[in-house]
Design an enzyme around this catalytic site. Structure first.
Site, PDB file in Angstrom:
ATOM      1  N   ASP A   1      36.500  36.607  39.218  1.00 39.65           N
ATOM      2  CA  ASP A   1      37.197  37.721  40.351  1.00 39.65           C
ATOM      3  C   ASP A   1      35.740  38.630  41.335  1.00 39.65           C
ATOM      4  O   ASP A   1      35.294  39.427  40.149  1.00 39.65           O
ATOM      5  CB  ASP A   1      38.588  37.863  40.097  1.00 39.65           C
ATOM      6  CG  ASP A   1      38.539  39.474  41.819  1.00 39.65           C
ATOM      7  OD1 ASP A   1      37.849  38.701  42.805  1.00 39.65           O
ATOM      8  OD2 ASP A   1      39.693  39.754  42.151  1.00 39.65           O
TER       9      ASP A   1
ATOM     10  N   ASP B   1      37.314  33.695  46.468  1.00 41.43           N
ATOM     11  CA  ASP B   1      36.323  34.429  45.527  1.00 41.43           C
ATOM     12  C   ASP B   1      36.873  34.455  43.750  1.00 41.43           C
ATOM     13  O   ASP B   1      36.658  35.102  43.725  1.00 41.43           O
ATOM     14  CB  ASP B   1      35.447  35.885  45.935  1.00 41.43           C
ATOM     15  CG  ASP B   1      36.998  36.556  46.038  1.00 41.43           C
ATOM     16  OD1 ASP B   1      37.886  36.514  46.782  1.00 41.43           O
ATOM     17  OD2 ASP B   1      36.987  37.809  45.515  1.00 41.43           O
ATOM     18  N   GLU B   2      37.964  34.162  43.905  1.00 49.53           N
ATOM     19  CA  GLU B   2      38.819  34.093  42.305  1.00 49.53           C
ATOM     20  C   GLU B   2      38.586  32.397  42.058  1.00 49.53           C
ATOM     21  O   GLU B   2      39.090  31.053  42.906  1.00 49.53           O
ATOM     22  CB  GLU B   2      39.663  33.674  43.038  1.00 49.53           C
ATOM     23  CG  GLU B   2      40.025  35.856  43.330  1.00 49.53           C
ATOM     24  CD  GLU B   2      40.837  36.276  43.038  1.00 49.53           C
ATOM     25  OE1 GLU B   2      42.314  36.391  42.699  1.00 49.53           O
ATOM     26  OE2 GLU B   2      41.528  37.197  44.122  1.00 49.53           O
TER      27      GLU B   2
HETATM   28 MG   LIG Z   1      37.357  39.748  44.973  1.00 49.65          MG
END
Ligand SMILES: [Mg+2]
Lengths: 436, 207
Positions: free
Chosen positions: A34, A130-131
């Site tokens: 993350d 974003d993960e």
């Molecule tokens: Mg994040």
């Protein structure tokens, strides 16, 4: 984008599928990666002048419109929260720097981040921009080394820090990345669950939202341990549906979701959306409605990022959870729902014979190209008519941007039992996975 | 990519001719063709060209850049064919590789003093591989003598990411390609980055 040299150096060896499956059924190891304050970190990389300062990404400083999408660590310290209006944030801290979002840039970084992780493993499952989860192999020492190498490469190539959680299942790994500090790692193995996982609040668990937390609290379930010690049948009664069973499995570390699944259509240069449906889909009309619902969100995302798909992929699972993915080249690149859905339908009809009702459905625009490309082929449909569709879908985007997803719905979506699912919600009753 | 021709010229309906093309890549991301070589060794100077058009290739699924160019032969493979000199041809020139048609995502709003977008000159080979020939930095022109390393890298200091090229370069007389001025023949190791559609640089002096 790879340089040639990087491609040549990409000689990571992987176990064969058989060995891997054998391992998966025994003890799975996954990482959840993350990026820390993602949009903020990217903006700060390209704007050294805001590093270490209180800034937010989102909205517009002058008009004070929009909402905070990400805040810098200092802005967070001043009490500015994600999701509040820019106006309110500026009232909290008038010197706050407001940076408008640059989605194409974040999309580029998402793709690069996935490419980097895929140099260290063969399977990832993106979650938001974003993960992602990454399948890991080998003993714990090997896994730690792989994670260190991934973090190192993401920093070296993109100058981004990430938080990583490692565990024996996807929900524990996600918990781990939530607990890990910025630029840090947190391991939550099943054999340490009593000390490390069970004391955590039940709301920390993936897919346990506010409503579910309140229901659990009413029955005295406050920690993940409380949930783990409750009879799964009782959990089902509390949440009033079958998801209780899977929530209990997540709590005890027995969630069986794999990193590779129907949701992670493998092409990282794609924008896709899939969903487990609120009820089984039984005929072509159901499928068409579901495709519309899913396609509207991906075409909207393609348009806002300035891309068109040249390939369409569909994925499906019947109610025995047997599934497959099929793809075809589009007659012309598009980001229009009106063109994606017929293509998806044709693909579906060609490959599915209705032996069983459909439980889950996915659609994905792949082999994306920039929208402003000029095309060599002149086998277009009526270009004037198409421009009308383009401007119609664009104005739908605008209205939805202002009034929300339900402001405008296609007639086909007014199918009672389907319309209650907003395909653009991050988390509904069932997980929705995007590959941006 | 290695076994595929992505740099070529082609007339509509005609055959595809692999080329080596010298391009200048300006600091705003614009790419202009300067010269090209056909496989037999004939060298054309580009004396006129249209603006580059971003193009998508439906059959090959790729994207790239195309110009209409007018080229004049300035060198032939052997003296026998000298009468071909100064002949002019018009053709379409293709750089059918995504690298040459990236979008300008990192645009003016990100301007700051720690990073300089620079013009570079490249030779691009038929398979899309390329070699840096010149670059400009801090108002001076450098000739690249050797590319020592290429990798995907970001520069936190300069605030950018891309394909990093570690090069050994020599400061040269800006006005004359063939005569590097010995008085300013300072050698440097430089890091030159291709960031999406533009090049940027940081220079470190070597001992
Ligand atoms: Mg994040």
């Amino acid at each position: 984008m790879y340089s040639k040299k990087t491609l040549r150096n990409r000689n990571v060896s992987f176990e064969n599928t058989h060995a891997r499956n054998a391992r998966n059924t025994a003890m799975n190891t996954v990482a959840h990666i993350d990026a820390n304050y993602y949009y903020g970190q990217i903006e700060a990389l390209f704007r050294p002048e805001v590093r270490g300062k209180a800034f937010v990404v989102g909205g517009d400083q002058e008009s004070r419109k929009g909402i905070v999408l990400t805040k810098s660590p200092l802005a967070k310290k001043f009490g500015i929260k994600t999701g509040v209006s820019i106006r309110d944030a500026l009232n909290v801290y008038p010197k706050l720097i407001v940076i408008p979002a640059n989605y194409p840039l974040y999309l580029y970084f998402s793709q690069r981040m996935r490419e980097i992780v895929l140099q260290h493993t063969d399977t990832i499952k993106p979650f938001g921009s974003d993960e992602m989860w990454a399948q890991l192999y080998g003993d714990r020492e090997t896994v730690r080394k792989t994670v260190t190498a991934i973090r190192h490469d993401i920093w070296k190539q993109l100058c981004l820090t990430v938080s990583v959680g490692i565990g024996n299942n996807l929900p524990y790994a996600k918990l781990g990345s939530d607990l890990a500090p910025n630029n840090g790692v947190c391991e939550l193995w099943n054999d340490e669950q009593e000390e490390k996982v069970y004391p955590l609040p039940v709301s920390d668990l993936l897919y346990v939202g506010q409503a579910t937390t309140e229901k659990f609290n009413r029955y005295g379930i406050r920690t993940i341990g409380d949930l783990a010690r409750t009879d799964p049948k009782q959990v089902c009664r509390i949440v009033k549906n079958k998801t209780g069973e899977s929530l209990w499995e997540m709590a005890v570390g027995q969630d069986r979701t794999t990193v590779a699944s129907i949701e992670s259509i493998d092409d990282i240069k794609s924008i896709g959306n899939s969903n487990t449906m609120p009820r089984d889909l039984e005929d072509d009309n159901d499928i068409r409605a579901a495709f519309y619902m899913l396609a509207e969100s991906i075409s909207e995302r393609m348009r806002s990022n300035g891309f068109e798909a040249t390939v369409i992929k569909i994925s499906l699972k019947d109610n025995d959870l047997y599934g497959f993915t099929r793809q075809t080249k589009l007659t012309r690149p598009t980001n229009l729902t009106a063109e994606l859905v017929p293509a998806a339908m044709a693909l579906f009809k060609r490959h599915y014979r209705w032996s069983k009702p459909i439980r889950a459905l996915g659609i994905c625009g792949a082999d994306l190209i920039p929208e402003d490309s000029v095309f060599q082929a002149s086998l277009f449909t009526d270009e004037k008519k198409r421009q009308k569709t383009v401007s119609l879908e664009r104005s739908v985007d605008r209205v939805r941007g202002r009034y929300g997803h339900f402001a405008l719905q296609r007639a086909v979506l007014m199918h009672e039992r389907l319309k209650s699912v907003n395909a653009n919600n991050d988390i509904g009753d069932a997980p929705t996975f995007y590959s941006y | 990519m290695a076994d595929k021709t992505v740099i070529y010229c082609k007339q509509s309906g005609g055959p595809l001719i692999p080329l080596t093309v010298r391009i200048e890549w300006l600091s705003d991301g614009t790419i202009n063709p300067l010269m090209f070589w056909t496989p037999d060794g004939t060298c054309y100077e580009v004396i006129g060209h249209s603006t580059g058009v971003k193009i998508a290739f439906l059959k090959e699924r790729g994207v790239g850049l195309r110009w209409k160019v007018r080229g004049e032969i300035i060198e032939t493979p052997d003296p026998e064919t000298d009468e071909l000199l100064h002949m002019q041809h018009e053709t379409y020139l293709y750089l059918a590789d995504k690298r040459f048609s990236e979008r300008n995502i990192i645009d003016e709003r990100y301007g700051h003093t720690g990073k300089e977008y620079i013009p570079v000159t490249l030779d691009v080979f038929p398979d899309g591989d390329y070699e840096l020939i010149y670059f400009w930095a801090h108002g001076s022109r450098y000739m690249v003598e050797k590319t020592a390393d290429v990798d995907n890298r970001g520069s936190f200091k300069a605030g950018g990411v891309g394909i990093w090229h570690k090069v050994e370069a020599r400061l040269i007389n800006a006005d004359n390609d063939d005569d590097p001025n010995p008085l300013v023949s300072v050698r440097r190791t430089a890091a030159v980055y291709l960031e999406l559609n533009k090049w940027f640089v940081r220079i470190a002096e070597t001992a």
